[in-house]
Design a protein around this motif. Structure first.
Motif, PDB file in Angstrom:
ATOM      1  N   MET A   1      53.220  27.330   7.951  1.00  0.00           N
ATOM      2  CA  MET A   1      54.376  27.228   8.583  1.00  0.00           C
ATOM      3  C   MET A   1      55.042  28.384   8.568  1.00  0.00           C
ATOM      4  O   MET A   1      55.418  28.584   7.558  1.00  0.00           O
ATOM      5  CB  MET A   1      54.978  25.307   8.042  1.00  0.00           C
ATOM      6  N   LEU A   2      55.846  28.652   9.323  1.00  0.00           N
ATOM      7  CA  LEU A   2      56.860  29.401   9.565  1.00  0.00           C
ATOM      8  C   LEU A   2      58.399  28.747  10.108  1.00  0.00           C
ATOM      9  O   LEU A   2      58.536  28.531  10.678  1.00  0.00           O
ATOM     10  CB  LEU A   2      56.567  30.850  10.507  1.00  0.00           C
ATOM     11  N   ILE A   3      59.010  29.384   9.482  1.00  0.00           N
ATOM     12  CA  ILE A   3      60.683  28.890   9.100  1.00  0.00           C
ATOM     13  C   ILE A   3      61.492  29.961   9.148  1.00  0.00           C
ATOM     14  O   ILE A   3      61.799  31.435   8.471  1.00  0.00           O
ATOM     15  CB  ILE A   3      61.468  28.226   8.664  1.00  0.00           C
ATOM     16  N   ALA A   4      62.477  30.382  10.200  1.00  0.00           N
ATOM     17  CA  ALA A   4      63.364  31.819  11.151  1.00  0.00           C
ATOM     18  C   ALA A   4      64.004  31.586   9.471  1.00  0.00           C
ATOM     19  O   ALA A   4      65.157  30.479   9.646  1.00  0.00           O
ATOM     20  CB  ALA A   4      64.364  31.571  11.659  1.00  0.00           C
ATOM     21  N   SER A   5      65.086  32.074   8.800  1.00  0.00           N
ATOM     22  CA  SER A   5      65.613  32.281   7.572  1.00  0.00           C
ATOM     23  C   SER A   5      66.496  33.512   7.997  1.00  0.00           C
ATOM     24  O   SER A   5      66.401  34.624   6.975  1.00  0.00           O
ATOM     25  CB  SER A   5      64.613  31.813   6.389  1.00  0.00           C
ATOM     26  N   GLY A   6      67.321  33.435   7.673  1.00  0.00           N
ATOM     27  CA  GLY A   6      68.283  34.743   7.333  1.00  0.00           C
ATOM     28  C   GLY A   6      68.047  35.292   8.384  1.00  0.00           C
ATOM     29  O   GLY A   6      68.190  35.629   9.495  1.00  0.00           O
ATOM     30  N   ARG A   7      67.441  36.917   7.370  1.00  0.00           N
ATOM     31  CA  ARG A   7      67.060  38.060   7.455  1.00  0.00           C
ATOM     32  C   ARG A   7      65.978  38.541   7.548  1.00  0.00           C
ATOM     33  O   ARG A   7      65.414  39.316   7.373  1.00  0.00           O
ATOM     34  CB  ARG A   7      68.504  39.001   6.983  1.00  0.00           C
ATOM     35  N   GLY A   8      65.185  36.818   8.252  1.00  0.00           N
ATOM     36  CA  GLY A   8      63.454  36.855   7.750  1.00  0.00           C
ATOM     37  C   GLY A   8      63.217  35.477   7.959  1.00  0.00           C
ATOM     38  O   GLY A   8      63.677  35.223   8.957  1.00  0.00           O
ATOM     39  N   LEU A  10      60.628  32.148   6.551  1.00  0.00           N
ATOM     40  CA  LEU A  10      60.330  31.975   5.249  1.00  0.00           C
ATOM     41  C   LEU A  10      58.572  31.136   5.526  1.00  0.00           C
ATOM     42  O   LEU A  10      58.813  31.341   6.463  1.00  0.00           O
ATOM     43  CB  LEU A  10      61.014  30.719   4.573  1.00  0.00           C
ATOM     44  N   GLU A  11      57.448  31.074   4.263  1.00  0.00           N
ATOM     45  CA  GLU A  11      56.407  30.665   5.331  1.00  0.00           C
ATOM     46  C   GLU A  11      56.106  29.592   4.101  1.00  0.00           C
ATOM     47  O   GLU A  11      55.886  29.876   2.656  1.00  0.00           O
ATOM     48  CB  GLU A  11      55.021  31.948   5.096  1.00  0.00           C
ATOM     49  N   GLN A  22      58.408  33.860   0.558  1.00  0.00           N
ATOM     50  CA  GLN A  22      60.771  34.485   1.276  1.00  0.00           C
ATOM     51  C   GLN A  22      60.304  35.715   2.004  1.00  0.00           C
ATOM     52  O   GLN A  22      60.361  36.447   0.776  1.00  0.00           O
ATOM     53  CB  GLN A  22      61.548  34.439   0.746  1.00  0.00           C
ATOM     54  N   VAL A  23      60.077  36.274   3.649  1.00  0.00           N
ATOM     55  CA  VAL A  23      60.499  37.560   3.507  1.00  0.00           C
ATOM     56  C   VAL A  23      61.811  38.092   4.291  1.00  0.00           C
ATOM     57  O   VAL A  23      62.542  37.382   5.076  1.00  0.00           O
ATOM     58  CB  VAL A  23      59.456  38.233   4.645  1.00  0.00           C
ATOM     59  N   ILE A  30      67.802  36.761  12.364  1.00  0.00           N
ATOM     60  CA  ILE A  30      66.526  35.907  13.000  1.00  0.00           C
ATOM     61  C   ILE A  30      66.515  34.309  13.254  1.00  0.00           C
ATOM     62  O   ILE A  30      67.238  33.339  12.980  1.00  0.00           O
ATOM     63  CB  ILE A  30      65.709  35.691  11.982  1.00  0.00           C
ATOM     64  N   ILE A  31      66.642  34.131  14.569  1.00  0.00           N
ATOM     65  CA  ILE A  31      66.831  32.924  15.919  1.00  0.00           C
ATOM     66  C   ILE A  31      65.322  32.438  16.277  1.00  0.00           C
ATOM     67  O   ILE A  31      65.244  31.384  16.382  1.00  0.00           O
ATOM     68  CB  ILE A  31      67.703  32.494  16.391  1.00  0.00           C
ATOM     69  N   SER A  32      64.263  32.990  15.982  1.00  0.00           N
ATOM     70  CA  SER A  32      62.784  32.629  16.379  1.00  0.00           C
ATOM     71  C   SER A  32      62.096  33.613  15.933  1.00  0.00           C
ATOM     72  O   SER A  32      62.625  34.781  16.623  1.00  0.00           O
ATOM     73  CB  SER A  32      62.883  32.691  18.159  1.00  0.00           C
ATOM     74  N   LEU A  33      60.750  33.342  15.964  1.00  0.00           N
ATOM     75  CA  LEU A  33      59.884  34.453  15.417  1.00  0.00           C
ATOM     76  C   LEU A  33      57.881  33.067  15.826  1.00  0.00           C
ATOM     77  O   LEU A  33      58.248  32.227  16.718  1.00  0.00           O
ATOM     78  CB  LEU A  33      59.303  34.285  13.503  1.00  0.00           C
ATOM     79  N   ARG A  34      56.565  34.152  15.625  1.00  0.00           N
ATOM     80  CA  ARG A  34      56.039  33.688  15.701  1.00  0.00           C
ATOM     81  C   ARG A  34      54.696  34.854  15.169  1.00  0.00           C
ATOM     82  O   ARG A  34      54.850  35.889  15.447  1.00  0.00           O
ATOM     83  CB  ARG A  34      55.545  34.148  17.772  1.00  0.00           C
TER      84      ARG A  34
END
Length: 95
Positions: A1-8, A10-11, A22-23, A30-34
């Motif tokens: 699962m990917l979670i937007a977290s601050g400047r990158g 979390l997986e 954590q990247v 960051i507000i959205s990712l895929r």
């Protein structure tokens, strides 16, 4: 699962309830990712309205600044094109 977290991002392994990595890779909120088919991750930066592509090592390999003031979310269409909800104080920038 990917979670937007601050400047990158979390997986996480949701099944085992543990953080895999954590990247922190950009200077933007960051507000959205895929996750992309090539294994890279596409991130949407809120404050700069920039889309970042990050490789598996956490390095930015591509970035695209959008012609708006800020972004609120990023979604993919069934054809895998990107839709962004954004805001712009200067409507002439969108012409």
């Amino acid at each position: 699962m990917l979670i937007a977290s601050g400047r990158g991002f979390l997986e996480c392994d949701a099944g085992k309830g543990r953080l895999l990595r954590q990247v922190d890779c950009v200077d933007d909120m960051i507000i959205s990712l895929r996750r992309l088919a090539n294994g890279n991750t596409l991130l949407m930066g809120r404050d700069s309205a920039t889309i970042y592509e990050v490789n598996d090592q956490g390095a930015v390999v591509r970035r695209q600044k959008l012609p708006v003031d800020f972004a609120r979310l990023m979604r993919f269409t069934p054809a895998m094109s990107t839709t962004v909800a954004s805001g712009c104080s200067d409507r002439s920038a969108l012409v």
